[in-house]
Scaffold this active site. Structure first.
Site, PDB file in Angstrom:
ATOM      1  N   CYS A 143      15.566  -7.672  -3.516  1.00  0.00           N
ATOM      2  CA  CYS A 143      15.832  -6.753  -2.413  1.00  0.00           C
ATOM      3  C   CYS A 143      17.314  -6.767  -2.052  1.00  0.00           C
ATOM      4  O   CYS A 143      17.955  -5.712  -1.954  1.00  0.00           O
ATOM      5  CB  CYS A 143      14.986  -7.131  -1.205  1.00  0.00           C
ATOM      6  N   CYS A 164       9.246 -10.319   3.761  1.00  0.00           N
ATOM      7  CA  CYS A 164       8.779  -9.700   5.002  1.00  0.00           C
ATOM      8  C   CYS A 164       7.523  -8.874   4.834  1.00  0.00           C
ATOM      9  O   CYS A 164       6.688  -8.819   5.735  1.00  0.00           O
ATOM     10  CB  CYS A 164       9.895  -8.842   5.583  1.00  0.00           C
TER      11      CYS A 164
END
Length: 418
Positions: A171, A267
């Site tokens: 990410c 997350c």
């Protein structure tokens, strides 16, 4: 030529809507009740600092995200806001010309606990509230679909192929910082600041990541895959202090984030075990054999992707001796186990890049692992590491990060271990 945009927000049975007419970077007309001030005549940047009833402010943010831009201003800083204490203090350091920016990312709606994640609706609202409390604008960018296709879906496919991926590295290296720097440019900012615990240094004409002063919070490993060209626009203002000092600074400034809990890694998992997440994403559970290094069947498992090298728990074997997962095979749906010493790895191949030429370095093979010395050999699509001491439980899909002193000089996804 003017543009009309619409944004709305819901919470339970409540609903709010905002309609804006925009010419260039100025709002020329607005239907926006329950806000603290009229929007007509404001720039988009000024409107991003307007508060009011929470749902109305969220609807305004949704509308602004579609057209937001601002003329460049010397010294303006964009601060990546997560809703936590670290980004709040980074914002405080950035001063009165700062603008907060937050990415809205995809989360599993069936996850048990999404509130602590850095990209949750609650975190976005907290980030916006921190900015508005300081009289500063805050802008969101909804990248939920892009995040799922770029990061989440490959995460599931990697486990299906027998790897143990690190989605946070991917990410940061291929999604988040690209989007944040682009959003900072739209905000007319010279730099992007984040609350990460790391430093930026110059090395051989390149801008690279280096370790933070606080070794316990150092996040240089997680930032190792960020492109050096992006780092030229990035600053980490907390890299020279401890987490305790950050919380004390936030408390002295009266920031609500001073007492906020840490956000989660990975997350999108929403506080859940990755196995339960993968099941919800449609990864099939199929029984297969647990075998020893000679191929003898010792037991049964419910899916090779539930196991990673070095794992001991969950095997449910009555062998009379400790056994560890040595490797998994997606093609045969088998899990191979053996004694701990069989986990030893001394050669690691990684697909990635060396930023500067080095022949030796200190290597980290997981975020929390201790660095080990290694010889570094460049390869066509990455590098090969000859470790000076064995490392146990190295998994394909994790990242190898090479340090020269405190500086990250290379990073790549592990493809082969021996």
């Amino acid at each position: 030529m003017s543009t009309e945009v619409f944004g709305d927000a819901t919470r339970g049975d409540s609903w709010a809507a905002v309609r804006l007419t925009v010419d260039g970077d100025t709002i020329v007309a607005a239907d926006a009740p329950d806000l603290d001030r009229p929007l007509a005549g404001l720039s988009l940047l000024e409107a991003a600092a307007v508060g009011g009833e929470a749902l109305a402010v969220e609807a305004l943010a949704t509308a602004l995200a579609q057209v937001f831009r601002a003329e460049p201003a010397r010294g303006r800083v964009a601060v990546a806001m997560s809703g936590g204490v670290d980004s709040a203090v980074a914002l405080l350091r950035a001063g009165s010309g700062a603008v907060g920016v937050t990415l809205r990312l995809w989360q599993d709606p069936a996850a048990p606990d999404t509130e602590r994640a850095c990209c949750s609706p609650a975190a976005v609202a907290a980030a916006r509230a921190t900015c508005h409390a300081l009289g500063l604008p805050h802008v969101t960018l909804d990248l939920r679909e892009e995040f799922k296709s770029t990061i989440v879906d490959p995460f599931s496919r990697a486990y299906e192929s027998g790897e143990t991926p690190n989605p946070c590295m991917r990410c940061n290296g291929a999604f988040r910082f690209d989007a944040l720097v682009a959003l900072a440019e739209r905000a007319g900012a010279d730099e992007l600041w984040t609350g990460h615990y790391a430093r930026v240094v110059e090395r051989d004409g390149l801008t690279l990541v280096a370790r933070a002063v606080d070794e316990r919070k150092d996040q240089s490993y997680m930032l190792a895959a960020v492109d050096p060209h992006l780092l030229e626009r990035v600053r980490f203002p907390l890299g020279a202090q401890t987490k305790e000092e950050t919380r004390e600074e936030a408390a002295r400034a009266g920031l609500a984030a001073a007492r906020r809990a840490e956000s989660q890694e990975a997350c999108f998992l929403g506080g859940d075990d990755y196995r339960a997440f993968l099941e919800r994403q449609g990864v099939r559970s199929e029984r297969g054999d647990v075998v020893d290094t000679d191929g003898a069947r010792l037991g049964e498992h419910e899916g090779y992707w539930r196991f990673t090298p070095g794992q001991r728990r969950g095997l449910r074997l009555n062998s009379g001796r400790p056994l560890y997962v040595l490797r998994t095979d997606a093609a045969t749906n088998t899990v191979t186990v053996g004694a701990h010493e069989r986990l030893a790895v001394t050669t690691v191949e990684a697909r990635g890049r060396l930023h500067v030429p080095v022949t030796t370095g200190a290597v980290k093979l997981r975020y929390r692992s201790a660095p080990v010395p290694a010889a570094v050999v460049p390869a066509d699509d990455g590098f090969v590491l000859e470790l000076h001491e064995p490392v146990y439980g190295v998994a394909r899909g994790q990242f190898a990060v090479v340090y020269d002193d405190d500086v990250v000089v290379g990073a790549g996804a592990i493809t082969t271990v021996a």
